[in-house]
Design a protein around this motif. Sequence first.
Motif, short mmCIF file in Angstrom:
data_model
loop_
_atom_site.label_atom_id
_atom_site.label_comp_id
_atom_site.label_asym_id
_atom_site.label_seq_id
_atom_site.Cartn_x
_atom_site.Cartn_y
_atom_site.Cartn_z
N ASP A 67 27.89 -4.15 -6.14
CA ASP A 67 29.29 -3.96 -6.51
C ASP A 67 29.78 -2.52 -6.32
O ASP A 67 30.93 -2.22 -6.57
CB ASP A 67 29.51 -4.36 -7.97
N ARG A 68 28.91 -1.64 -5.85
CA ARG A 68 29.27 -0.23 -5.67
C ARG A 68 30.24 -0.07 -4.51
O ARG A 68 30.02 -0.59 -3.43
CB ARG A 68 28.00 0.59 -5.41
N ILE A 69 31.29 0.66 -4.76
CA ILE A 69 32.30 0.93 -3.72
C ILE A 69 32.30 2.43 -3.45
O ILE A 69 32.34 3.24 -4.37
CB ILE A 69 33.70 0.47 -4.18
N CYS A 70 32.25 2.80 -2.17
CA CYS A 70 32.20 4.21 -1.77
C CYS A 70 33.46 4.57 -1.00
O CYS A 70 33.90 3.81 -0.15
CB CYS A 70 30.97 4.46 -0.89
N THR A 71 34.00 5.74 -1.28
CA THR A 71 35.17 6.20 -0.53
C THR A 71 34.76 6.44 0.92
O THR A 71 33.63 6.85 1.20
CB THR A 71 35.74 7.50 -1.11
N GLN A 72 35.66 6.19 1.81
CA GLN A 72 35.40 6.39 3.22
C GLN A 72 35.88 7.79 3.62
O GLN A 72 36.99 7.98 4.07
CB GLN A 72 36.09 5.31 4.06
N CYS A 101 29.75 8.06 -1.63
CA CYS A 101 28.51 7.86 -2.40
C CYS A 101 27.41 8.79 -1.91
O CYS A 101 26.67 9.37 -2.71
CB CYS A 101 28.06 6.40 -2.30
#
Length: 123
Positions: A67-72, A101
Motif C-alpha cells: 500500500d506504500r505510495i511514493c512521489t514521482q 521513497c
Amino acid sequence: MTSSNGKYDVELTITLTEAPGAADYQFVLLGSGGEVSEGSTLPDPRAALAAVEQFGEEIFFPVPRPDRICTQQYGGPQVAVVTGRFRGREVSSRFSRTDGCEIARWRTMAALLGGVAGSTGDI
C-alpha cells in the motif's frame, strides 16, 4: 573484514557511485557494542553507526508494504550498494534516489552512504 569470527556487530562495505560511469567510492563501517571500531573509513563513522543502529533493521530488512505510495520525483543519479553483516544477519541493500521513497531511505542513511554530493555534501 572478519565476519567469520563474529568480532563486529556491524560490518558493512559501502560502494557509492555518484553518476553512471563515475569512479566508485568505497567505505567500510565496523562497529561493536555501539562503538565504532578501528578500520572504519567513512567520513563520519560515529554518525553512520548511529544511523545503522537506529534504522538498520527497517532499512536493511524491510517488511513489504504493497500500500506504500511514493512521489514521482528524481533526486539524482547516485547509487550506493551496502553489503556485509548487521547484528548477525547478511546485508545486501541497494540505495538510489529515483523516487520519493528511495530519497527518504537515502536521507535516513546519508551518513552511512559516505556523505558525498547528493547525500550531505561533506566530501
